[in-house]
Write an enzyme that holds these catalytic residues in place. Structure first.
Site, mmCIF file in Angstrom:
data_model
loop_
_atom_site.group_PDB
_atom_site.id
_atom_site.type_symbol
_atom_site.label_atom_id
_atom_site.label_comp_id
_atom_site.label_asym_id
_atom_site.label_seq_id
_atom_site.Cartn_x
_atom_site.Cartn_y
_atom_site.Cartn_z
ATOM 1 N N THR A 189 0.839 -1.189 0.000
ATOM 2 C CA THR A 189 0.000 0.000 0.000
ATOM 3 C C THR A 189 0.875 1.240 0.000
ATOM 4 O O THR A 189 2.034 1.216 0.403
ATOM 5 C CB THR A 189 -0.909 0.034 1.238
ATOM 6 O OG1 THR A 189 -0.090 0.144 2.417
ATOM 7 C CG2 THR A 189 -1.739 -1.221 1.346
ATOM 8 N N GLU A 336 -6.620 -3.016 0.290
ATOM 9 C CA GLU A 336 -6.901 -4.155 1.151
ATOM 10 C C GLU A 336 -8.116 -4.972 0.717
ATOM 11 O O GLU A 336 -8.357 -6.060 1.241
ATOM 12 C CB GLU A 336 -7.119 -3.671 2.598
ATOM 13 C CG GLU A 336 -5.867 -3.167 3.295
ATOM 14 C CD GLU A 336 -5.510 -1.717 2.983
ATOM 15 O OE1 GLU A 336 -4.633 -1.164 3.659
ATOM 16 O OE2 GLU A 336 -6.106 -1.131 2.039
ATOM 17 N N LYS A 446 -12.309 19.310 11.206
ATOM 18 C CA LYS A 446 -13.016 19.495 12.476
ATOM 19 C C LYS A 446 -12.964 20.978 12.843
ATOM 20 O O LYS A 446 -11.927 21.489 13.252
ATOM 21 C CB LYS A 446 -12.386 18.631 13.559
ATOM 22 C CG LYS A 446 -12.301 17.147 13.179
ATOM 23 C CD LYS A 446 -11.488 16.353 14.192
ATOM 24 C CE LYS A 446 -11.358 14.898 13.742
ATOM 25 N NZ LYS A 446 -10.541 14.742 12.518
ATOM 26 N N TRP A 451 -18.023 18.506 11.938
ATOM 27 C CA TRP A 451 -17.198 17.819 10.951
ATOM 28 C C TRP A 451 -17.580 18.307 9.559
ATOM 29 O O TRP A 451 -18.762 18.286 9.183
ATOM 30 C CB TRP A 451 -17.417 16.304 11.022
ATOM 31 C CG TRP A 451 -16.653 15.635 12.116
ATOM 32 C CD1 TRP A 451 -16.067 16.221 13.195
ATOM 33 C CD2 TRP A 451 -16.399 14.229 12.229
ATOM 34 N NE1 TRP A 451 -15.461 15.289 13.985
ATOM 35 C CE2 TRP A 451 -15.639 14.040 13.413
ATOM 36 C CE3 TRP A 451 -16.724 13.121 11.469
ATOM 37 C CZ2 TRP A 451 -15.221 12.799 13.852
ATOM 38 C CZ3 TRP A 451 -16.304 11.870 11.885
ATOM 39 C CH2 TRP A 451 -15.558 11.709 13.064
#
Length: 560
Positions: A189, A336, A446, A451
């Site tokens: 990755t 993944e 934030k 959010w």
């Protein structure tokens, strides 16, 4: 455990293992004469392809490659890479697809970490390889790949040149049966922190992923992206999640395949035009690069279908592609997950809706494909309802998800905490099953206890006619904790400052799409947005660049 009825098989019943070799047999069974094309230099039939896979298997076996060994490949997207995707795992070895866009230090780390024993190296990477060869701890032999006339191999411990060796090898190989749970592939990755992490997939997982992807892109009528009469060309590197697994599907179906080598915008457009490519897949930045190519300027791409993944698909890119005759479909996955998890699907209700509504759903991450379970979980492990509003981390179950990280069991346990794979993405699920990715957990802004989604802001900003590309990140703010900062690449001859951007975003505030504090108060106009090795926005580097500009009081920052 639930007690169920199990009937013993006949003593001589064949226990059919799910192995990659089964995918290879189908393509030539359906269309032996279909072509596999490399750039504008090589083309051959599926019958020849199968022979070349057998020849490569013989070359590797005679060079000493054994079942369980890891064989690495450093090449551009090519017919040879496709041959490696089959021949290497089919002899029981493990294919390591090296990300050649990593730094030499990272490539060295991945090769040593993966225990590479044998390496196929394109001559364009010979200098890179020779620069790290002295620090490789497990490599025993190399093999040269080249498009040039000079077949001389100067790599250390070289067994010869690819085409020369294949020409001398037998076109037949008795590929054995073995445990379908044997590891077939591995790659690393490209996270923005720490060393790359190794993921791995078994034959069983890759076969199941191939079947699910074939069903998704070939059978669902509102998608219908690739069938046997299509022409396929990847614009996702083959080193990255097996080019999203589509080459296995294309080979199984006997589809004409075109491999472009190094990604050059002009050549990509030429191949699409001359080879009549109808299906591809890529990240948004690659599509933008191709649409901006000189040879694409007056070309009608009508009939071309492209899956967009890796990064969010926004309205502006969707509309720009549609205007050029390209049908985009969003999909979601990650390294993944092998990678396919979800793909855009419009049911009868959505198909009957307005064009704007259909577009809104086409650019979402889509509906989970067959055999995938998806849920939304909070930080305490509690599940949220699928109401389209409740945000949390997207967690997954499917038969092809990596079972851990190679040689990093503690990180594997984190990945699979609670028996679900944790994606690190903030998302919602709605009643129709649509996944809507709101942001990476680490990229959520934030501010003032709220959010903000950087992806939503990027989508809205991208709709400004002067904006070619945008990235939004949160930067520290003493009053609000964080404030959104927009990095912009503008179209030729255009200008835009923070005040004009505010005016552009005001209607979205009035319509309730975003709150007023989501409007960036500071922007920077640049010529290029930093990207990772697989073409995603590199937001870690962007934050560092912004901090340096702010500290230096850079003149090109625009503030309201």
């Amino acid at each position: 455990m639930l007690k169920t009825r199990v009937i013993p098989a006949a003593q001589n019943a064949y226990q059919y293992p799910l192995l990659i070799k089964s995918l290879l047999l189908s393509g030539s069974r359906y269309e032996k004469g279909r072509e596999i094309v490399y750039r504008d230099t090589v083309r051959y039939s599926y019958a020849t392809f199968n022979e070349r896979v057998a020849r490569l298997a013989n070359v590797l076996t005679e060079a000493g490659v054994k079942a369980g060994d890891t064989v690495a490949v450093m090449d551009w997207d090519s017919h040879r890479y496709l041959e490696c995707m089959f021949a290497i795992p089919m002899i029981g070895a493990v294919l390591h697809t090296i990300n050649i866009r990593l730094s030499p230090e990272q490539i060295l780390y991945t090769m040593n970490h993966a225990d590479d024993r044998f390496v196929l190296v394109n001559s364009e990477f010979a200098a890179l390889y020779q620069g790290i060869a002295g620090q490789l701890t497990t490599v025993e032999k190399t093999l040269l790949i080249t498009d040039g006339a000079d077949k001389t191999c100067t790599l250390p411990d070289c067994v010869g040149e690819y085409e020369t060796l294949l020409a001398a090898a037998s076109p037949r190989y008795a590929f054995p049966d073995f445990d379908e749970n044997s590891v077939a592939t591995t790659f690393y990755t490209t996270g923005t922190t720490g060393n790359p992490k190794g993921v791995y997939f078994t034959h069983r997982q890759l076969v199941l992923h191939t079947l699910a992807m074939a069903a998704t892109i070939g059978s669902l009528d509102s998608i219908r992206l690739m069938g046997t009469d299509d022409v396929y060309m990847p614009i996702t590197p083959m080193f990255h999640v097996h080019a999203w697994g589509v080459p296995y599907v294309a080979t199984m179906l006997g589809v004409k395949q075109v491999y472009p080598g190094r990604y050059e915008p002009e050549l990509l457009c030429k191949l699409i035009r001359e080879e009549k490519v109808t299906f591809s897949h890529c990240v948004p930045t690659i599509l933008q690069m191709m649409l901006n190519a000189a040879s694409a300027k007056d070309h009608d791409f009508g009939g071309l279908k492209i899956i967009i993944g890796g990064s969010a698909l926004n309205h502006a890119l969707y509309d720009a592609a549609k205007a050029r005759g390209i049908q985009l479909t969003a999909a979601y996955g990650m390294s993944e997950t092998c990678p396919l998890i979800s793909c855009g699907y419009l049911n009868e209700e959505l198909c009957a809706g307005s064009e704007d509504e259909r577009t809104t759903y086409r650019i979402k991450a889509g509906v989970p494909v067959p055999l995938v379970e998806a849920a939304i979980m909070d930080e305490h492990g509690r599940f949220h309802p699928a109401d389209g509003e409740s945000q949390g981390e997207l967690v997954l179950r499917a038969p092809w998800l990596t079972q851990g990280y190679f040689r990093e069991p503690e990180k594997g346990e984190e990945l699979w905490a609670g028996g679900w794979m944790h994606t690190g993405d903030v998302a919602t699920l709605d009643g129709m099953g649509f996944i809507d990715i709101r942001d990476r957990i680490k990229d959520v802004i934030k501010t003032g206890g709220e959010w903000l989604s950087s992806l939503e802001l990027e989508d809205l900003i991208s709709r400004h006619p002067s904006v070619r590309e945008v990235a939004v990140v949160g930067v520290p703010d003493p009053q609000w904790g964080e404030r959104p900062f927009a990095l912009l690449v503008l179209r030729d001859g255009q200008a835009l400052d923070a005040k004009a951007l505010r005016e552009h975003l005001k209607p979205f505030v009035e319509q309730g799409h975003i709150n007023k504090w989501a409007i960036p108060s500071q922007i920077a106009v640049v010529t290029e947005v930093p990207k990772t090795s697989v073409g995603k926005l590199d937001k870690k580097r962007i934050r560092v660049d912004i901090a340096q500009w702010q500290e230096a009081g850079s003149a090109f920052l625009s503030t309201v």
